[in-house]
Every structure is written in structure tokens, then in C-alpha cells.
Design an enzyme around this catalytic site. Structure first.
Site, PDB file in Angstrom:
ATOM      1  N   ALA A 707       0.781  -1.112  -0.097  1.00 35.93           N
ATOM      2  CA  ALA A 707      -0.151   0.060   0.011  1.00 35.93           C
ATOM      3  C   ALA A 707       0.942   1.099  -0.020  1.00 35.93           C
ATOM      4  O   ALA A 707       0.221   2.156  -0.125  1.00 35.93           O
ATOM      5  CB  ALA A 707      -1.185   0.079   1.136  1.00 35.93           C
ATOM      6  N   ASP A 824      -7.520  -7.338   8.456  1.00 36.46           N
ATOM      7  CA  ASP A 824      -6.189  -7.432   8.210  1.00 36.46           C
ATOM      8  C   ASP A 824      -5.422  -7.462   9.716  1.00 36.46           C
ATOM      9  O   ASP A 824      -4.105  -6.763   9.818  1.00 36.46           O
ATOM     10  CB  ASP A 824      -5.468  -6.167   7.383  1.00 36.46           C
ATOM     11  CG  ASP A 824      -4.079  -6.735   6.744  1.00 36.46           C
ATOM     12  OD1 ASP A 824      -3.962  -7.870   6.935  1.00 36.46           O
ATOM     13  OD2 ASP A 824      -3.453  -6.031   6.229  1.00 36.46           O
TER      14      ASP A 824
END
Length: 1008
Positions: A707, A824
Site C-alpha cells: 500500500a 487485516d
């Protein structure tokens, strides 16, 4: 005039004196000594921001400054509470303002170290709470503060042992050291602070036993000792000398043993909180002497025996919580007749027998009643809601029989009703389904019969807040009420396992919020209403085992998120709508044992068992192929392969030119708009965008991921930040934002000690930046699996980190609004600050929960942590996070990574089960070899919790709130760095087992 009106002379004289007095007072309050003025100017220079009217050009205005009060030309009060001031405060500057009697710096963002106070001999009040002070109190010279009465540093970041110097404050009345990181034992010398009326030590990392010397503080009125502290032993019997004590809170701090009967001497006590400990033995009858007691919470302990008869004397009691103990016997009748002020009664999860007291609720003040999970018999009392104050009624999982009282059908105050798993019979009271405030009604697994009433007057009774209705597995019959459409907020509707008949009402299509609808195993007939397709949020629909007929309405396929559809065991005919094949969200379907015919649509994810019992259905994988002659043969290929190659080459050339032009345009636009930054702050910060950009250098990179890149930065003021830069196409491209928008929306509103703080968000046309508080010790994954820290992350610290991470997730699942599923959870997303306190981080995949599982478009998360149901069905809820957290617990226990260490296709959950055969006794086989002298009971307990969290069936996993409670059952090493008690067996992974080595290992455990 005087001679004419002599009676006015005294009046004029008094008026003149009053005017003169006010003038003197005004002058004295506006003029301030030069030393005080200079001190406040120096103090102001340390502030990064200050109140607007602090004018340094005019000394005569000092006494009019915000927060400043003067008397006879001296500053006597400085109150800067909750002014959001940032910067630093030097006590040596304030020491020159030696007439201060009131100093409050609470609720600001001061940083730095608290140095020594020297000459503030007149100071009587000092409040430094709710700040961000670092360091300890070692430099404080309390001997120069003989008149100090209030000392408050609550909710800071202070560390070290509790300061011994406070014992020199002979006039101290209020001492608040709570909400910090003080460790070690409570000094025995604190028992000499005989003037104390308020002592708050909760929310630290204290350990050891509570000193009996605190019993000498006979002027104490409020005493707080619990929360995060983990003490050894029991409550000192010397506390019985605290005759003026009004409030005693020693909850959640690991206390064991019995409650000393001497507490019965505290006749002034109003509140006694001892919940969430390991207290045992019987409930002392001496508590009955506390006739002024209003709140008594002894829940979540190990008490045995019966409720003493002497509790009848607690006439003022409003709250009585004894749940989650091992109490038995009957519930005394005096709880109903003799406690006239009782509002909350929580006795659930004990072993109570007998009947519920007949007069319970007759006092008209009962609001919350939870007697669930006991062995109670008899009927439900009829006067529980005599005055319409009852809001929560939970009696599930008992042996209650008889009808539900009709009076509950008119109890307008009810919010939650749970009466399932009993032997109740009779009908559902008229109006109970349609109460205006009710949001949960569970009557499942009883013997209720009769019809469901219609809502005769929806203007009076409109269940606009009903979220879940469970009437499953009863003997209810008759038609489903048309007024079911009044359930405008219903999300879960369970009517399965009854004897309902007649058609499904078309009004069911008005349930716009329904997520799960189960009408299976009834006698419903007629057509499936096409209006079901108007329920946009439904994910689960079960109409199986009824007498439904006709064709399947194609409108059902208009729902794009449905994952479960069961229409089996009916009399449905006609063909399956072709549009069903386009419902990509479906993971489970069952059309078996009907009268369907025709060609099967293209279902790619299901096998033949979903369609058996329909002999007229045809399809290739049903072993009943349709008539192939009816299928038109493909048209001959009229173009040569060479023509196809030419067309393909031309298309490829055009696409390349388009992409090249777009790249050039993108580069130019990025260069043009790179400086137009917008910064949104969620906390008070002392930096700007330019400061952040200075951090973003290759030498400051501390992490890289899919990310983005994470940089470390140190601001000019000394604060440290972590900056996460998006790798993507900017904030305007939602397809490539890598979860940044979700992370902003989530973190911007979260405030919890064990969740990382988002400080700011910066964006321009092409880039997004997230600015966090910096976590000095990196992630748990790095600490466990890196080369440097792993060997030094001891057992005590690991257990502590496990509980802290669980508390952070518990907040997300149960206490935030809206509720949040992380999606997550992994060791790399649990960050450790400078004190190794755990903070849950990285919310890029977070989702808000609407009360049910959601179906995702693709799997998100990290390999090795993903729950089975998520991987197979793409459905995610809070239990998916619980599974991932169980994997983290196994990492803490074994020191191994989730995957990669066990062979192809095997993860840490499978490996742990195989190695131990699921038995706690074999836990030593899997414990991290770097750990030594581990308490065996704690290791087995952690393994037990991990196995609960990683159950294949998500329903069998505990909630995160239950995980926190279960982990806290072995508190010796939790938050306190204490050695294991002598009765605990130690798991020793060292090859050298001689006595000297064992002794050294025990000493190492003390140090954590």
C-alpha cells in the site's frame, strides 16, 4: 440638602465608601508585580499557541488574561484547563510566582520533562492531568511545596516508580497519579499521607501486594486501585479502618483470596467495585452492614455459596452484579421485597436454582434484569414491568415454563428481551412484537403456540427500532402477519421451525433493511412473492421445507449481494431464471427436491447436489444433458488467421500510443500541481506540510508494503511521526486508493489507548499521506521474527501485548460507533510504543459493520491469517478478526511465522493442532525455544484461547470481549512483570536444568 434631608447623610457616606473600595479592588487586581509579569511572559514563550488575550505589551492587563486571577497585586491562580495549548512548561519559571494557590494545566498538549519546583511555597492546587508529559517525577522537589493540597497528573505518559517525595506533602488532600505508566509496588510510606481524602492509582502498571499501611489513611473518601495494575494477594484487612471511605474501586487488578470481613466496618461506603478479579470464598455477610451501599459489583470472580441473608439490609442498593461466579442456591425473596431502590440485577452464569422471586419488579424501579444461564425453574413473574421502567429482560438458558406474562406486551420501556432456550408455552403476548423501543426480541427454542397478532394500531405501537426477531423452533401457527412490514429496521428475522401456514405476505418486500430471512421448515404455501427482490440488503434467504409452488420470480436475482439461497423441499416448478446465473455473490444455493424443469443456467461454483430431485432439469454436470440438436452450431470462420493478426497488431499499436500520451500528460500534471497540498488534522499538531515533506527521504524509510512507503520524521519541537505515502494514482481514483479512504474514515474518529493515533492527512492531486504517532519499537512481527528483538521479548511482555491488542480489537468490535471489522489483523499490524504497549494499526482494509457479515468482492488480508469462511465465501464479520487474532496468539506462544516454517500447505494453526493433538498438556512441544521458565498454566491458557479463536466454525469462536475476559483469567504476568507464583509449574526450555540456572531464569522473568 444635607440639612434638609439629614437621613440621607449615612447613605451617601456608605455609597462613597463602597465606591472607594471597588476602586481600590479594581486597581489592585489590574496591577501585578513585575516578577509575576516577567514569569508569565517567559512561560508564554514556551507555548506554541496561547490564549488570544495574552498581551505581552501591557503588564496592567495580566490579571485579565484568560486563566489568570490576581489578589493584592499577585497572581494567585493560573488555570489553563482544556485550552489546547501546546509546547512546554518549565516549573522553575512558575516557581517565581510564589503566591500561586491554584495551578491547572489539565487537558492540553504539553511535552517535555517536569523539572524541579523550588520556591512555590504558597501553592495549594496543582493539576497536570490529560497532558502528554514524558519521563517521571524524579526531579520534583516536593519539600518546597509544604502547602500543596491537590496534586493531579492523571492521564499522561509518566514512567518510573511511584514518587516517594509526595510523602513530604503533609497537607495533601487529593493525589491523582492514575492513567500513566508507573510501575513497581505501591510504597508502604504512602500510608503516612494521613490528610488524603482522594487517592487514585488506577490505570498504571503497578504490581506487588497492596500495602496494609494504606489502612492508616482514615480520612480517605475515594480510593481507586484497579485497571491495568496487577497485584498479588488479597485486599488488606486493614482497609476496615477506612471509616470515612465512600468509594472503593479495586476492579480488574488480579486480586485473589476472600473479601476480608473487616470491610463490613466501612459504614459510609456508597460504592464497592471488586469485579474482574480472582476473589474466592463465600460472600461475607458483613457486607450487609454497609447500609448506605448504592453500587455493589462483585462479578467475574470465583465466589461460591449462597447470597447471604444479611444483604437484606442494603436498602439503598441500586446496582447488584454477581454474574460469572459459582454461586448457588435460590435467589432470596428479599431481593424483590427488601431492596426498594434496586434498578440493575445481574446474576447470570451462576448455578442458581428455584424460582424467580414473585414480587421482583414490584418496586417499580427495576430497569435491567439478567438471570440467564442458571438453573431457574417456575414461571416468569407478572409484575416485572409494573411502572414501565424495565429496559432489559434476559432470562434465556434456564428451565422456565408457563406463559410469557401478558403485561410484557404493554411494557413500552423494553429495549432487549431474551427468553430463548426455556420451556415456555402459551401464546406470544399481544403487542410484544410491536413495542416502540424494542430492538432485540428472542423467544427461540421454546414451546410457544398460537397465532402472531397483527399490529392493530401502528400509530401507537410501531417497532421502528426492532433489529432482530427470533421466534424459531416453537409451535407457532397460522398466517404470517401482514403488519410484518412495520418492522422497518429489522435486519435478522428468524421464523424457521414452526407451523406457520398460508402465503408469504407481499408486505415482506417492505423490509428494506433485512439481511437474513429464514422462514424454513413451516407449512407456507402459494407463490414466492416477487417483492422479496425489493429487499436490497438481504444476503441470506431460506424458504426451504415448505409447500411453496409456482415458479421462482426472476426479481430475486436483482439482489447483487445475496450469498445464501435455499428453496429446497418445496413444490416449485418451471425453469430456473437465467438471471440467477449472473448472481456472482452466491456461495450456497439449494434448489433440490422440487419440480423444476428446463435447462440449468450457468452456475460455476455449485455441484449437482444443489439440484437433485428435479428430474426434468437438464445440464451437462447433472448427467442429464439437454437436447444438443437444439443448440445452433457455431458459424464457420470466414476470416483467415492472417486477417486476425493484422487487426490485433493495429489495436495494439493504438493502445500503446494512448498509454504513452497518458503517461506524458500525467507527468506534466503531477509537476504542475505537486505543491498544492491540503492538510486535515485529527489531533493538535505542531508541524505543517513542509515539515512532513522534509521527512520523506530515502534515508528515513522504515517500511515498505503493497500500500505504500513509511517514513520516520522528527519535528523541530522534538515530536516524532510516521508518514505513510500512498503508492497509487491519487485520491481522485477510488479504484487505486489502496484503502486510504477507509483508513482515514476509521482512524479519524477512534480514541483508544491500544489503537494507533492518526494525527493528520495530507493530499494533493496525485499523492496521499497519512501521518501517525511514531511507534518506537516497531511492530510485533518484527519483534518476534526479527534478528534483534525477538530473543528479548519475554513471556511477560508477550502476554501483556496479547491482552492489549485484544482490548484494541474489542473496542473496534463492541464500543466504537459504527462497529468496525479490521480485516487485516496480523503481528505486523500491531505496533509497539517506547513502553512496548501494543497499538492496533493499519486500517486500510477496515469495514464498518452493519450488524451482519458482509460479502466482499475479493479476498483481502494476509496469507496465514485469513479465516476459512472468508477465504471460501468472501463473507467477513468480526469473527474473521477473531480468527486472525488467534493466529497472532500462536505467534506469541511459538515464536514462529504463520506460514513458511511447516512445509507446503501447512500453516501455524494446523501445525499447532497436529503437534499437540489439541491437548493443552502438550503445549511445551510448541513453545518458542528462546523463552525460559514459562508458567505452564499461563502457556496452556494462552494456547486454549488461541484454539478457541481459530475454530473452523466461526459461530464457535468467542467475541473479542470474551477473549479479553478469558485472557485476564491468569493475571499474574499480565501488565505487571511479576514472577510466576510458587504454585505454578514452569516450562523450562533450557538444556541446563541445574538449580542455579533455574534461579537465574526466575530472576530474568522478574525483569520481563
Amino acid at each position: 440638602m444635607v440639612t434638609s434631608f439629614p437621613y440621607l447623610a449615612p447613605f451617601k457616606f456608605n455609597l462613597l465608601c463602597s465606591f472607594f473600595f471597588l476602586l481600590v479592588l479594581l486597581l489592585s487586581s489590574s496591577l501585578v508585580s513585575a516578577s509575576d509579569f516577567e514569569a508569565l511572559l517567559t512561560l508564554k514563550q514556551g507555548f506554541h499557541n496561547h490564549p488570544e488575550n495574552w498581551d505581552s505589551s501591557n503588564s496592567s492587563s495580566v490579571c485579565l488574561w484568560t486563566g489568570v486571577k490576581c489578589h493584592h497585586g499577585r497572581v494567585i491562580s493560573l488555570d489553563l484547563t482544556d485550552l489546547n495549548i501546546e509546547g512546554s512548561v518549565s516549573p522553575c519559571v512558575l516557581s517565581t510566582v510564589d503566591s500561586l494557590i491554584h495551578l491547572s494545566l489539565a487537558g492540553n498538549n504539553f511535552s517535555g520533562r517536569l523539572d524541579e519546583f523550588k520556591t512555590m511555597s504558597s501553592l495549594k492546587f496543582l493539576n497536570l492531568s490529560n497532558n502528554k508529559f514524558d519521563g517521571g517525577l524524579d526531579g520534583w522537589n516536593f519539600s518546597n511545596l509544604p502547602n500543596l493540597e491537590v496534586f493531579d497528573v492523571n492521564n499522561n505518559n509518566l514512567t518510573s516508580f511511584l514518587p516517594l517525595g509526595v510523602t513530604k506533602l503533609k497537607n495533601i488532600r487529593h493525589l491523582d497519579l492514575g492513567g500513566n505508566f508507573f510501575y513497581g509496588k505501591i510504597p508502604q510510606i504512602y500510608g503516612e499521607l494521613i490528610s488524603l481524602e482522594y487517592l487514585f492509582l488506577g490505570g498504571n502498571d503497578l504490581q506487588g501486594s497492596i500495602p496494609k499501611e494504606l489502612g492508616n489513611l482514615t480520612n480517605l473518601r475515594l480510593l481507586f486501585l484497579g485497571q491495568y495494575n496487577v497485584y498479588e494477594g488479597s485486599i488488606p484487612k486493614e482497609f476496615g479502618k477506612l471509616g470515612n471511605l465512600v468509594h472503593l474501586d479495586a476492579s480488574s487488578c488480579g486480586l485473589s483470596g476472600p473479601i476480608p470481613k473487616e470491610l463490613g466496618n466501612l459504614v459510609m461506603l456508597d460504592t464497592l467495585y471488586l469485579h474482574m478479579n480472582r476473589l474466592s470464598g463465600g460472600l461475607p455477610r458483613e457486607i450487609g452492614n454497609l447500609t448506605g451501599l448504592t453500587n455493589l459489583d462483585l462479578s467475574i470472580n470465583a465466589f461460591v455459596g449462597e447470597i447471604p441473608h444479611e444483604f437484606v439490609n442494603l436498602k439503598s442498593l441500586k446496582l447488584l452484579n454477581l454474574f460469572m461466579n459459582k454461586l448457588h442456591g435460590s435467589i432470596p425473596d428479599y431481593i424483590a421485597d427488601g431492596l426498594p431502590e434496586l434498578e440493575t440485577l445481574g446474576l447470570w452464569k451462576n448455578n442458581f436454582t428455584g424460582e424467580i422471586p414473585r414480587n421482583l419488579g414490584k418496586n417499580g424501579k427495576l430497569q435491567v434484569l439478567d438471570l440467564s444461564s442458571n438453573k431457574l425453574t417456575g414461571t416468569i413473574p407478572s409484575n416485572l414491568c409494573d411502572s414501565n421502567h424495565l429496559t432489559v429482560l434476559i432470562l434465556m438458558n434456564n428451565f422456565l415454563f408457563g406463559p410469557i406474562p401478558e403485561s410484557l406486551g404493554s411494557c413500552l420501556s423494553l429495549i432487549r428481551v431474551r427468553l430463548g432456550q426455556n420451556y415456555l408455552n402459551g401464546t406470544v403476548p399481544n403487542g410484544l412484537l410491536y413495542l416502540p423501543q424494542i430492538n432485540l426480541l428472542e423467544l427461540q427454542n421454546n414451546y410457544l403456540s398460537g397465532n402472531l397478532s397483527e399490529n392493530v394500531d401502528p400509530c401507537v405501537l410501531n417497532p421502528a427500532k426492532l433489529d432482530q426477531l427470533d421466534l424459531s423452533n416453537n409451535l407457532l401457527s397460522g398466517p404470517l402477519p401482514n403488519s410484518i412490514s412495520n418492522f422497518s429496521s429489522i435486519q435478522f428475522l428468524y421464523f424457521e421451525g414452526n407451523q406457520f401456514s398460508g402465503p408469504i405476505p407481499k408486505s415482506i418486500g417492505q423490509l428494506k433493511q433485512v439481511i437474513k430471512l429464514d422462514l424454513s421448515n413451516n407449512y407456507l404455501s402459494g407463490l414466492i412473492p416477487s417483492e422479496i427482490g425489493s429487499c436490497p440488503h438481504i444476503t441470506y434467504l431460506d424458504l426451504s421445507q415448505n409447500n411453496l409452488s409456482g415458479s421462482i420470480p426472476p426479481e430475486i436475482s436483482s439482489n447483487t449481494i445475496m450469498s445464501y439461497l435455499n428453496l429446497s423441499r418445496n413444490h416449485i416448478n418451471g425453469s430456473l431464471p437465467v438471471s440467477l446465473g449472473s448472481m456472482k455473490s452466491l456461495t450456497t444455493v439449494d434448489f433440490s427436491l422440487n419440480d423444476l424443469s428446463g435447462k440449468l443456467p450457468e452456475f460455476s461454483a455449485f455441484n449437482a447436489s444443489s439440484f437433485v430431485g428435479n428430474p426434468l432439469l437438464c445440464g451437462l454436470f447433472l448427467n442429464n444433458p439437454c437436447n444438443l440438436s437444439l443448440v445452433p452450431s457455431p458459424s464457420p470462420n470466414i476470416k483467415s488467421s492472417g486477417e486476425y493478426k493484422l487487426i490485433f497488431a493495429l489495436v495494439l499499436l493504438v493502445c500503446s500510443l494512448i498509454f504513452a500520451g497518458a503517461a506524458v500528460f500525467k507527468a506534466k500534471s503531477f509537476k504542475k500541481g505537486s505543491d498544492s497540498w491540503k492538510m486535515t488534522t485529527f489531533q493538535k499538531v505542531d508541524f505543517n506540510v513542509s515539515d512532513i515533506m522534509e521527512c520523506m527521504k530515502d534515508g528515513n524509510v522504515i517500511g515498505r508494503g503493497g500500500a505504500g512507503i513509511v517514513y520516520h520524521g522528527k519535528m523541530a519541537c522534538g515530536s516524532e511521526i510516521a508518514v505513510k505515502k500512498l503508492l497509487g494514482f491519487g485520491p481522485n481514483n477510488k479504484k487505486h486508493d489502496h484503502g486510504f479512504r477507509a483508513e482515514i474514515e476509521t482512524l479519524g474518529q477512534i480514541r483508544h489507548r491500544n489503537i494507533v493515533r492518526l494525527l493528520a492527512f495530507c493530499s494533493n492531486k496525485h499523492t496521499n499521506l497519512l501521518v501517525y504517532e511514531y511507534m518506537r519499537n516497531g511492530s510485533l512481527g518484527e519483534a518476534l521474527h526479527g534478528k534483534k528483538l525477538g530473543a528479548f521479548l519475554g513471556w511477560n511482555m508477550r502476554y501483556k501485548i496479547g491482552i492489549e491488542a485484544a482490548k484494541g480489537l474489542c473496542y473496534l468490535h463492541h464500543d466504537s460507533s459504527p462497529l468496525i471489522v479490521h480485516r487485516d489483523v496480523k503481528s505486523n499490524n500491531i505496533l509497539l510504543d517506547s513502553h512496548f504497549e501494543a497499538h492496533v494499526a493499519d486500517f486500510g482494509l477496515a469495514k464498518f459493520l452493519s450488524g451482519a457479515s458482509e460479502c466482499m468482492s475479493a479476498i483481502a488480508g494476509s496469507y496465514g491469517y485469513i479465516a476459512p469462511e472468508y477465504a471460501y465465501t468472501l463473507r467477513v464479520d468480526e469473527k474473521s478478526d477473531v480468527y486472525s487474532f488467534g493466529v497472532v496468539l500462536l505467534e506469541l506462544l511459538t515464536g514462529r511465522r504463520p506460514v513458511g516454517d511447516f512445509g507446503e500447505g501447512v500453516d501455524i494453526v494446523q501445525w499447532s493442532r497436529v503437534q499437540t493433538n489439541g491437548r493443552k498438556e502438550k503445549v511445551p512441544l510448541i513453545i518458542d525455544s528462546r523463552l525460559t521458565a514459562i508458567p505452564q498454566d499461563e502457556a496452556m491458557h494462552l494456547f486454549f484461547v488461541a484454539m478457541l479463536c481459530t475454530q473452523e466454525n466461526s459461530v464457535e469462536r468467542p467475541t473479542m470481549r470474551e477473549v479479553v475476559q478469558i485472557l485476564s483469567e491468569y493475571p499474574y504476568h499480565v501488565m505487571g512483570y511479576q514472577p510466576a507464583p510458587s504454585s505454578s509449574l514452569l516450562i523450562n526450555n533450557s538444556n541446563n536444568n541445574n538449580n542455579n540456572n533455574n534461579k537465574q531464569q526466575s530472576n530474568d522473568v522478574k525483569k520481563g
